[in-house]
Design an enzyme around this catalytic site. Structure first.
Site, PDB file in Angstrom:
ATOM      1  N   SER A 264       0.829  -1.192   0.000  1.00  0.00           N
ATOM      2  CA  SER A 264       0.000   0.000   0.000  1.00  0.00           C
ATOM      3  C   SER A 264       0.869   1.248   0.000  1.00  0.00           C
ATOM      4  CB  SER A 264      -0.910  -0.004   1.223  1.00  0.00           C
ATOM      5  OG  SER A 264      -0.135   0.184   2.383  1.00  0.00           O
ATOM      6  N   LYS A 265       0.206   2.358  -0.223  1.00  0.00           N
ATOM      7  CA  LYS A 265       0.928   3.615  -0.362  1.00  0.00           C
ATOM      8  C   LYS A 265       1.733   3.958   0.891  1.00  0.00           C
ATOM      9  CE  LYS A 265      -2.507   4.803  -3.681  1.00  0.00           C
ATOM     10  NZ  LYS A 265      -2.959   5.702  -4.663  1.00  0.00           N
ATOM     11  N   ARG A 266       1.232   3.508   2.028  1.00  0.00           N
ATOM     12  CA  ARG A 266       1.902   3.837   3.292  1.00  0.00           C
ATOM     13  C   ARG A 266       3.224   3.091   3.495  1.00  0.00           C
ATOM     14  NH1 ARG A 266       0.246   8.206   5.995  1.00  0.00           N
ATOM     15  NH2 ARG A 266      -1.535   8.764   4.725  1.00  0.00           N
TER      16      ARG A 266
END
Length: 508
Positions: A264-266
């Site tokens: 994910s982007k995180r």
RNA sequence: GGUCCGUUCGUCUAGAUGGCCCAGGACGCUAGGUUUUCAUCCUAGAAAUCAGGGGUUCGAAUCCCCUACGGACUACCA
């Protein structure tokens, strides 16, 4: 069976594209190029609520940096324009109407609130609510309402959505190029919203209509779409387009390097590697997410690395140019299971590509870094330095660390090395070496080197000890390329100055 | 919960039609060599009882079944 290959990469502009998306674009591109097909960029922005300004431009710039080119699309136009779904808005309604007329869809007047309530009620009974064959008869729609009631509501401009009417019986088969035959019973599928109350189609409708209208031959997309693929197949059937339905290939997901779950982007900045091709700044929060480009990755290396996450050529060759990838790629060599991203391997790929650059090319990349530090140097001279250190780099940004001693004298000296090599008589030997260096009137490296070696040998000294100490005063540490190459580059005067400074600074 | 997909070294993976696999390569790791140093480079090594259990077979990582685990999806998001 001769069908022109036309594939599309169809992101939604809800933020920066992450490397999983880039890989999807890459596989589409490789497939299209190999078969002489057409690569299309279509923007799926049917959700105006999630639209993020700048995201579309970001996607275009990122893919362009990586060398993934499009033949048709929002930014280059083409015979099937427009390529942005919001610009195609008027197109979709007629197909929803057609589906209603043919009994494949219906109006639903349930409000989001009432649906939410129903959902909660089911939940409290530990059941999951689905708008489907079994529940639609107890909800507010044109299946349960009288024809008059429906026309009245429509005339009153009451909000509604159009839902697909999933058949009660029968199986839906998706033939996936990667996974084979996937079968689902139609009554397990829900009545997905096709047309929203805001006048926009949902992804499902827009996607099928556009793929059909744009004559897409193969849909290559992420595995997260596999569960809705049966709906898509049904839609093709309901619209009467089954004979020209594209082939499907659902790609395995890219997973987090640690633990589980899809990348994910995180994860990126949390684990110290970029998840985005180029840097992205959130327009709302101003938060910056790092990109491969800004982190010093070479686009070819990123492409190569990404291509191998879920695909391999079946040989031991690992370094592939884009051209070679286009030639070697094949859908049946794509693996079925998700791949965890590995930063170390990514670094290794970058190193391989960095080495392929010439010293001159490296110098060009390095020059701005030096200029920023206020260092001026001729490009040709910088190229010599780059040539000396290029084997030691993983990234362009490593250049400074590996070569800073060429530009500035050491300010500190490696303690460990002093402890190990510096003896009481070291200073006096270095004095002698200064004398030797002084003697060379135009300075000749090889001769100076030979003379220093001769001095060490004639005096029965330890080669490693003296040479390491000489390196210590010149470089400040026990690392770096050939010592006399360094001396040659910085010049005799500078070398002597550094030796003197070292002798003065280093005390036992 | 339901549906679907998946499961070979820490990681990416090789492994058509079962035998050449007591499982090969790469990254990383360890050791040795090369190097006046570090890095590079070279060599060697550790590392998967092929998720587990049952079959089928003379023989299975490869075929079948079950179980476990992981993942995706389950929005008027894509």
């Amino acid at each position: 069976m001769e069908r022109k290959v036309r594939v599309r990469f169809a992101p939604s502009p809800t933020g920066p594209l992450h490397i999983g998306g880039v890989r999807t674009a890459l596989y589409n591109y490789l497939f299209a190029r190999q078969l002489g097909g057409t690569m299309i960029l279509r923007i799926e922005d049917t959700d105006q609520g999630r639209f993020v300004p700048g995201a579309e431009a970001y996607i275009i710039e990122a893919l362009s940096w990586l060398g993934i080119q499009f033949d048709e699309g929002v930014h280059v136009g083409g015979p099937y324009a427009p390529y942005r779904q919001s610009d195609r808005k008027p197109l979709y309604r007629q197909y929803a109407d057609q589906l209603i007329a043919d009994g494949w869809a219906y109006y639903a007047f349930d409000t989001p609130e009432s649906l939410e309530e129903t959902r909660k009620r089911y939940e409290s009974e530990k059941k999951a609510f689905q708008y489907d064959v079994f529940t639609r008869n107890s909800l507010v729609n044109s299946l349960t309402l009288s024809a008059e009631d429906v026309s009245q509501r429509l005339a009153d401009n009451q909000a509604y959505v159009i839902r697909f009417k999933m058949p009660e019986t029968g199986e839906v088969v998706v033939n996936d190029l990667i996974r084979g035959r996937v079968v689902v019973h139609s009554n397990l599928l829900d009545d997905k919203v096709l047309f929203k109350s805001d006048g926009m189609p949902t992804y499902h409708l827009a996607n099928i209509v556009d793929d059909h209208l744009m004559e897409i031959s193969h849909v290559i997309r992420g595995e997260e779409w596999l569960p809705s693929a049966p709906l898509h197949v049904m839609l093709y059937r309901a619209l009467g387009w089954e004979s020209t339905m594209p082939e499907f290939a659902h790609l395995p997901l890219l997973l987090k390097p640690d633990g589980n779950g899809k990348l994910s982007k995180r994860d990126g900045d949390r684990l110290g590697f970029p998840v985005f091709p180029i840097q992205w700044q959130d327009p709302k929060t101003a938060e910056i997410s790092s990109g491969y480009r800004e982190s010093g990755y070479i686009p070819e290396a990123v492409i190569n690395m990404l291509a191998f996450l879920g695909w391999n050529p079946g040989t031991t060759q690992e370094i592939f140019s884009m051209e070679e990838l286009i030639h070697a790629f094949s859908i049946d060599r794509i693996s079925k299971s998700g791949a965890k991203f590995d930063v170390e391997k990514a670094k290794w790929f970058n190193q391989q590509y960095l080495r392929q650059l010439s010293a001159q090319e490296l110098a060009v990349l390095f020059m701005p870094v030096l200029n920023e530090k206020g260092i001026e140097i001729e490009l040709s001279k910088l190229a010599v330095i780059c040539d000396l250190v290029k084997e030691r780099l993983s990234f362009v940004k490593d250049l400074w660390e590996q070569s800073c001693f060429f530009f500035t004298p050491p300010t500190t000296y490696d303690e460990q090395l002093i402890k190990k090599r510096w003896k009481e008589d070291t200073a006096s030997h270095l004095q002698q070496i200064i004398q030797i260096l002084e003697k060379h009137q135009p300075f000749e490296t090889m001769l100076a080197h030979d003379n220093v070696v001769a001095y060490i040998q004639d005096n029965g000294l330890n080669m490693g000890q003296i040479m390491n100490c000489l390196r210590l005063v010149i470089v400040g540490a026990g690392t770096g390329p050939d010592l006399f190459a360094i001396i040659n580059t910085i010049g005799k005067e500078e070398a002597i100055q550094r030796i003197n400074k070292g002798i003065a600074s280093i005390k036992l």
